[in-house]
Design an enzyme around this catalytic site. Structure first.
Site, short mmCIF file in Angstrom:
data_model
loop_
_atom_site.label_atom_id
_atom_site.label_comp_id
_atom_site.label_asym_id
_atom_site.label_seq_id
_atom_site.Cartn_x
_atom_site.Cartn_y
_atom_site.Cartn_z
N ASP A 52 2.22 -2.43 -4.48
CA ASP A 52 0.94 -1.75 -4.56
C ASP A 52 0.19 -2.28 -5.78
OD1 ASP A 52 -0.26 1.16 -3.36
OD2 ASP A 52 -1.01 0.57 -5.33
N LYS A 104 -6.84 3.88 18.83
CA LYS A 104 -6.97 4.75 17.65
C LYS A 104 -8.45 5.04 17.36
CE LYS A 104 -5.55 6.89 13.88
NZ LYS A 104 -6.60 6.88 12.89
N ASN A 131 -7.03 1.62 9.56
CA ASN A 131 -8.06 1.91 10.57
C ASN A 131 -9.02 0.73 10.72
OD1 ASN A 131 -7.27 4.51 11.40
ND2 ASN A 131 -8.19 5.41 9.58
N GLY A 187 0.84 -1.19 0.00
CA GLY A 187 0.00 0.00 0.00
C GLY A 187 0.87 1.23 0.00
N LEU A 188 1.06 1.83 -1.17
CA LEU A 188 1.99 2.95 -1.32
C LEU A 188 1.25 4.23 -1.70
CD1 LEU A 188 4.69 0.97 -3.34
CD2 LEU A 188 4.58 1.31 -0.86
N ASN A 245 -10.00 8.77 17.22
CA ASN A 245 -10.74 9.36 16.12
C ASN A 245 -12.12 9.85 16.55
OD1 ASN A 245 -8.52 8.57 14.65
ND2 ASN A 245 -9.70 7.77 12.94
N GLU A 301 -11.47 13.13 17.89
CA GLU A 301 -11.23 14.01 16.74
C GLU A 301 -12.55 14.51 16.15
OE1 GLU A 301 -10.13 12.82 12.31
OE2 GLU A 301 -8.42 12.53 13.67
N TYR A 302 -13.53 13.60 16.03
CA TYR A 302 -14.85 14.00 15.51
C TYR A 302 -15.44 15.11 16.37
CZ TYR A 302 -15.60 10.01 12.27
OH TYR A 302 -15.54 9.13 11.24
N SER A 316 -1.77 7.71 13.24
CA SER A 316 -2.30 9.05 13.05
C SER A 316 -1.20 9.96 12.51
CB SER A 316 -2.85 9.61 14.37
OG SER A 316 -3.40 10.89 14.18
N GLY A 348 -1.77 11.33 9.03
CA GLY A 348 -2.27 11.65 7.70
C GLY A 348 -1.17 12.01 6.73
#
Length: 356
Positions: free
Chosen positions: A30, A173, A95, A7-8, A177, A180-181, A121, A123
């Site tokens: 990927d 996590k 996630n 996954g790149l 999140n 975070e919401y 976390s 991003g």
């Protein structure tokens, strides 16, 4: 240390770059060949198949999976496990639902494989700032990966740690999140009030910048918001649709199971769900009821809102590209294909895959 990365995309590609800069060797794979070539240009060893990736790793192998949660992760882990040998380690940095991680750990342990779940976390800013990593799994397996975590983290001694057994990393996590919401919703509501107070002619961008310094509500989230508002404080071209990737929903469900009140997080999730409805059936019913009992005027739909999903920030792009929202929605890039919309919006993992 040599590690595999599957996954790149936006996050995985940047993690590869950070690892390479930290002196590690990375074998990258990927589904999209362009992402493999981009990683190769930055110094990664390319792999065109899972078998090629495995063959380039010394035993005991460690492979980090950074793909969309849900079916994509499940299918990747199954295929990867079939290629690995006892003593190898699989890391899920996406996630995923923590219950899926617990189940996967048991399944992989039966094959002699270690499973480490890493709630990640940071991003698109992780390459520059480092990643916060909440890690679950066997203590020995986690310790063996210390060099990787120390390189990806903001500093070797901060921003990462083992939370507990398998599933705990993704659980922490998930709650992260959910918080975070709630924070995002609070900022949005406050700024909407400021925006509505027309008689003061408030400069919202200036207020956001002011609050960044000395205020008790300052945060990195506010920093990013202030930078985004420099481009277009009115967000005139943006829809109010807000995607949710699942963690907020899971946080609310778990709060109910635990009997722990979480009203702010719960309402923030509900607000996201409301934003995803073009027209609310409940709202239309309320309108009909007011007309029925009071004879009030009502509004009818003249033309449905027209929206289009624009491309996500591309792998390898500077993270600042995400801040200018006006430029983002006015780009000449083609609209996102319908079959890829859920992935780009981050909506692929809302449901648990299988098991209890």
């Amino acid at each position: 240390m040599r590690i595999g990365m599957i996954g790149l995309g936006k996050m995985g590609g940047n993690m590869v770059t950070r690892l390479l800069r930290g002196g590690h060797e990375v074998v990258g794979y990927d589904l999209f060949p362009a992402n493999v070539l981009a990683a190769q240009d930055r110094g990664a060893l390319p792999a065109n198949t899972l078998g090629e990736l495995i063959n380039q790793l010394p035993a005991p192998r460690a492979v980090w999976v950074m793909v969309p949660s849900g079916k994509a992760t499940e299918d990747t882990l199954i295929a990867l496990a079939a290629e690995m040998q006892p003593g190898d380690t699989i890391i899920d940095g996406g996630n995923s639902n923590y219950k899926d991680s617990q189940r996967r750990s048991v399944t992989l342990a039966g094959m002699g494989l270690h499973f480490v779940d890493v709630g990640t976390s940071g991003g698109i800013w992780g390459l520059k700032e480092g990643y916060a990593m909440m890690i679950g799994g066997d203590a020995g397996a986690v310790e063996a990966l210390r060099p990787v975590f120390e390189t990806l983290a903001p500093t070797p001694g901060t921003g990462w740690g083992r939370m507990g057994p398998s599933g705990s990393g993704h659980y922490v996590k998930m709650v992260h999140n959910g918080i975070e919401y709630g924070m995002m919703q609070a900022y949005a509501e406050g700024f909407e009030m400021l925006h509505a107070k027309k008689d003061f002619a408030l400069d919202l961008g200036n207020i956001a910048e002011l609050w960044r310094h000395g205020s008790v509500v300052r945060s990195w989230l506010l920093d990013l918001t202030a930078d985004a508002m420099k481009g277009d404080a009115e967000f005139e071209d943006l829809s109010d649709y807000v995607a949710d990737s699942g963690e907020g929903r899971w946080t609310v469900l778990d709060s109910l199971e635990l009997g722990v009140p979480a009203p702010v997080i719960t309402l923030s999730v509900q607000m996201r769900l409301r934003s995803q409805q073009e027209v609310s059936y409940a709202g239309k019913m309320l309108s009909a009821m007011r007309r029925a009992f009071g004879g009030h005027a009502v509004k009818k739909i003249d033309e449905a809102a027209k929206t289009v999903t624009v491309q996500e920030v591309q792998p390898g792009s500077a993270p600042e590209a995400a801040l200018n929202t006006a430029a983002a929605v006015n780009t000449d890039a083609p609209a996102v294909p319908a079959h890829d919309e859920a992935r780009q919006l981050g909506e692929t993992g809302k449901e648990r895959v299988t098991g209890d």
